[in-house]
Design a protein around this motif. Structure first.
Motif, short mmCIF file in Angstrom:
data_model
loop_
_atom_site.label_atom_id
_atom_site.label_comp_id
_atom_site.label_asym_id
_atom_site.label_seq_id
_atom_site.Cartn_x
_atom_site.Cartn_y
_atom_site.Cartn_z
N SER A 166 0.76 -1.34 -0.01
CA SER A 166 0.04 -0.15 -0.07
C SER A 166 0.71 1.33 0.09
CB SER A 166 -0.80 0.02 1.27
OG SER A 166 -0.08 0.06 2.37
N GLY A 167 2.17 1.23 -0.33
CA GLY A 167 2.92 2.38 -0.34
C GLY A 167 2.84 3.42 -1.56
N SER A 168 3.45 4.37 -1.43
CA SER A 168 3.51 5.28 -2.42
C SER A 168 4.23 4.70 -3.83
CB SER A 168 4.55 6.48 -1.93
OG SER A 168 4.01 7.11 -0.82
N CYS A 169 5.14 4.07 -3.70
CA CYS A 169 5.77 3.39 -5.20
C CYS A 169 4.50 2.48 -5.73
CB CYS A 169 6.94 2.64 -4.96
SG CYS A 169 8.38 3.54 -4.28
N HIS A 170 3.93 1.77 -4.94
CA HIS A 170 2.78 0.93 -5.74
C HIS A 170 1.79 1.75 -6.18
CE1 HIS A 170 -0.75 -1.61 -5.54
NE2 HIS A 170 0.10 -2.71 -5.86
#
Length: 121
Positions: A110-114
């Protein structure tokens, strides 16, 4: 440390990778040379802000390559950020819960990169 990382703009790929390796060694543990085992020196509660700060560093490299007209290389930095987050979250969640769950895996993705990669695709 988190505030410093959030403001850090690496000027090279090596600089970004060195920061990621440093934070990974802090989160996952360091060999204490006495027992031969790694020991966590950062509690689980402080892991998420560190992971997010490292993602910010990796996103800087993504933006650099996007501005340079190299979307393929930029996407690789997003994938590296996703892999880093998944490894860090899985390591801390397993050490905390002694097992994996769907909730832990969703936190890892659920991170920014994803999210950036999903928008890009």
């Amino acid at each position: 440390l988190v505030q410093i990382l959030e403001r850090y703009y690496p000027k090279s790929d090596a600089g970004a990778r060195n920061i990621v390796k440093l934070v990974a060694s802090l989160v996952m543990g360091v060999d204490d040379n006495l027992t031969g085992k790694g020991s966590n020196i950062i509690s689980v509660g402080y892991t998420l802000p560190l992971v997010e700060a490292c993602e910010a560093v990796l996103l800087c490299r993504y933006r650099f390559y996007m501005q340079d007209g190299q979307p393929g290389t930029a996407a690789l930095w997003l994938v590296e950020g996703m892999e880093f987050r998944a490894n860090m979250m899985a390591t801390t969640m397993i050490s905390k819960n002694n097992n994996k769950s769907d909730e832990d895996l969703s936190a890892a993705t659920s991170g920014s990169c994803h999210r950036t990669l999903c928008v890009l695709c």
